[in-house]
Design a protein around this motif. Sequence first.
Motif, short mmCIF file in Angstrom:
data_model
loop_
_atom_site.label_atom_id
_atom_site.label_comp_id
_atom_site.label_asym_id
_atom_site.label_seq_id
_atom_site.Cartn_x
_atom_site.Cartn_y
_atom_site.Cartn_z
N GLN A 1 0.71 -1.16 -0.06
CA GLN A 1 0.00 0.08 -0.01
C GLN A 1 0.91 1.26 -0.06
OE1 GLN A 1 -2.96 -1.81 3.05
NE2 GLN A 1 -3.40 0.19 2.80
N PHE A 2 2.09 1.20 0.34
CA PHE A 2 3.08 2.32 0.20
C PHE A 2 3.50 2.34 -0.95
CE2 PHE A 2 2.89 0.73 4.54
CZ PHE A 2 2.63 1.90 5.40
N ARG A 3 3.61 3.55 -1.58
CA ARG A 3 4.09 3.84 -3.00
C ARG A 3 4.59 5.06 -3.32
NH1 ARG A 3 -1.50 4.54 -3.29
NH2 ARG A 3 -2.10 6.38 -4.12
N ARG A 4 5.37 5.47 -4.10
CA ARG A 4 6.07 6.57 -4.46
C ARG A 4 5.44 7.44 -5.08
NH1 ARG A 4 11.14 8.86 -3.66
NH2 ARG A 4 11.76 10.61 -5.34
N SER A 5 5.53 8.88 -4.88
CA SER A 5 4.56 9.83 -5.73
C SER A 5 5.09 11.05 -5.88
CB SER A 5 3.10 9.71 -5.39
OG SER A 5 2.62 10.89 -6.04
N GLU A 6 4.88 11.72 -6.95
CA GLU A 6 5.56 13.28 -7.08
C GLU A 6 4.75 14.08 -6.54
OE1 GLU A 6 8.68 13.26 -7.87
OE2 GLU A 6 8.73 11.31 -8.51
N GLY A 7 3.79 13.76 -5.96
CA GLY A 7 2.66 14.87 -5.41
C GLY A 7 3.02 14.99 -3.70
#
Length: 382
Positions: free
Chosen positions: A172-178
Amino acid sequence: MNRHGKGVFFMYGKVVSACLHGVDGKLVEVEVDLSNGLPQMMIVGLPDVAIKESMERVRAAIKNCGFSFPLQRITVNLAPADLRKEGSAFDLAIALGILQTSGQLPDEALNDTLIIGELALDGSVRSVPGVLSMIATAREHGIARVIVPAENAEEAAWIGGCEVRCVRHLGQFRRSEGNAVAAVVGEAEELNPGPTEYLAGSGLLSGPKTAASRETRKAEDDYADVSGQLHVKRALMISAAGMHNFILIGPPGTGKTMLAKRLPTILPPMSDSESLDVTKIYSASGKFADRRQLIRERPFRMPHHTISAGGLVGGGGIPKPGEVSLAHRGVLFLDELPEFSRVALEVLRQPMEDRFVTIGRARAVYRFPAHFLLAASMNPCP
């Protein structure tokens, strides 16, 4: 945090987790350092066997969730280093610390966040004991957000003042640019405990308040069902009104045990602070089965006469609460009192006088609450 030296590349990260010290929570900083060298992972900071084994759980969980496990020298430090740590509650924090340090999660996204949870090999997040005590400590230190296993979510929601998010899987953990915080939490569920009730003056207790109920107690344990025995019932009422200790002496079959088992049904209901104290003890002991609400019934403990002194007052390499602490704010009933060993009876003197138990070990001193009503029964002769 990345640092460049002469041909050497270092990376450092830090997240916050917690462990149990007796029945109280202690905050622990999980520091992760990645450096060049042969691929290996080492955990330092007085970890027990369960924490050392977390290396393999974390490695498998990271790989099975689509992340990359760094092929570098990984050093994990659990600070403060002089505090003995035990259990599997650090798994999730170690995994997220590695992912953040290796650049697979946003930098500083987990600042001001307490992370608790055990990992399965497939990345599932499993429940851990003592969450209530850990989150209470985090709130006292001003931590704004906590991430806990989904199975501990209801328990965590009882502590107000913290944003509670529950996770079921490391994926459920992920990388995002936001937004960094929203990204690192990913699809984690924000728990809304609903209407809030607070402890008077402290604002500590959160969640829907439930009145003390006798519905969960067995019908055959109701004090109202006792016929006759008026003088004994009068004595039990006085005992219940003032939390006075008592002993019942009489021949077998006269109802001594039957009467003692029904004593909790006439004890006054626990206050919010008492319920929270009792729930923290059972949560730390791994005996908190119903996490949907605080324990509202006064405990009734009836240990067998073969119990050891350590089982009665608590003990072990890393001490755990004994029967006197599990009976905190309730009743400790010793049936057939003369059958208990002299050592076991002698160790009851200090808890009965001071209303707490102090257990000393080489590295730490543990203190457990033990304010209980002592009830006992015996035959007039062998």
